[in-house]
Scaffold this active site. Structure first.
Site, short mmCIF file in Angstrom:
data_model
loop_
_atom_site.label_atom_id
_atom_site.label_comp_id
_atom_site.label_asym_id
_atom_site.label_seq_id
_atom_site.Cartn_x
_atom_site.Cartn_y
_atom_site.Cartn_z
N CYS A 126 0.86 -1.40 0.01
CA CYS A 126 -0.06 -0.08 -0.03
C CYS A 126 0.87 1.16 0.07
O CYS A 126 1.65 1.52 -0.89
CB CYS A 126 -1.08 -0.03 1.18
SG CYS A 126 -2.29 1.24 1.33
N ASP A 172 -9.72 -3.11 -6.15
CA ASP A 172 -8.93 -2.08 -5.61
C ASP A 172 -9.24 -0.62 -6.29
O ASP A 172 -8.69 -0.50 -7.62
CB ASP A 172 -7.49 -2.50 -6.16
CG ASP A 172 -6.31 -1.53 -5.28
OD1 ASP A 172 -6.75 -0.62 -4.87
OD2 ASP A 172 -5.36 -2.27 -4.90
N HIS A 205 -7.98 -4.49 -1.85
CA HIS A 205 -6.81 -3.80 -1.68
C HIS A 205 -6.51 -3.99 -0.14
O HIS A 205 -7.34 -4.25 0.67
CB HIS A 205 -7.05 -2.18 -1.81
CG HIS A 205 -5.98 -1.42 -1.18
ND1 HIS A 205 -4.96 -1.15 -2.34
CD2 HIS A 205 -5.51 -1.05 0.07
CE1 HIS A 205 -4.01 -0.37 -1.55
NE2 HIS A 205 -4.30 -0.30 -0.41
#
Length: 238
Positions: A126, A172, A205
């Site tokens: 991330c 995502d 995600h």
């Protein structure tokens, strides 16, 4: 580039979790594990929740068990993002720029090399993927893995100089499959650098480190990504 999905499923942080220990490395508190006699190392750059996340340390321990010296620095300086605590993610990011973390990573890498380590891989999750992609130069590391990326651009991928794997999610909003396909096109065109993009179906995600350990399906998807990462480092960090 950041939103609710970036912060979904926050971990319960635990400073004592993991089979390694915390020491000062290059000026940062760093969770380390693995043989200090190993010639190979992996640097893990956390997401916004930092280096005390149990799943991240569990992954560090797994990489160490594969023969690597593993370092997980506290690039957040004891200030991980806390949802619903009165500070927006955007304000938190202003205080925790990835450019600053990239600069702080350089002395950490030097400290790792000073232990006699001859090859280093870096993986970023991330927020940390932006740091890892900036480190993807021959002077710093030998290979990179970028997982459910945030803030990474096509220009970042164009600039990588070392073998780079991108592990993304079908769902995502931050790095959607359409963007990942652009990254793939860039990596394919860079014949001098090996690289690939893998989009994991039916995951969101953050799935590689923010999964529920009680959810066997989620854990299995995370473990597949972990195995892909280990295979990449085994191939290029040697």
């Amino acid at each position: 580039m950041s939103g609710p999905q970036c912060c979904a499923n926050p971990p319960t942080l635990n400073p004592t979790t993991g089979g390694g220990h915390v020491e000062n490395l290059g000026g940062l508190n760093t969770y380390v594990n693995g043989s200090p006699h190993s010639k190979l190392a992996v640097l893990l750059v956390s997401d916004v929740y930092g280096y005390e996340a149990p799943n991240l340390r569990k992954l560090a321990d797994k990489i160490a068990a594969a023969g690597f010296y593993v370092a997980v620095p506290d690039f957040l300086h004891g200030d991980p993002y806390v949802p619903n605590a009165g500070r927006t993610l955007q304000d938190w990011i202003k205080d925790h720029g990835t450019d600053k973390a990239f600069e702080e990573a350089k002395p950490v890498i030097q400290a790792i090399k000073s232990k006699g380590i001859t090859a280093i891989g870096a993986a970023g999750f991330c927020w940390g993927a932006k740091v890892a992609v900036q480190l993807a130069k021959r002077e710093f590391i030998q290979a990179a893995v970028l997982l459910h990326l945030s803030f990474v651009t096509v220009d970042d991928i164009k600039a990588v100089e070392v073998p780079t794997a991108v592990l993304g999610a079908e769902f995502d909003q931050i790095s959607p499959p359409a963007l990942l396909k652009q990254f793939e096109e860039v990596l394919i065109a860079k014949s001098e650098v090996d690289g690939y993009v893998k989009i994991f179906p039916k995951v969101s995600h953050g799935w590689t480190v923010r999964y529920n350990v009680e959810d066997k399906s989620a854990a299995k998807c995370a473990e597949e990504a972990h195995q892909n990462m280990l295979e990449w480092f085994a191939k290029y960090v040697n």
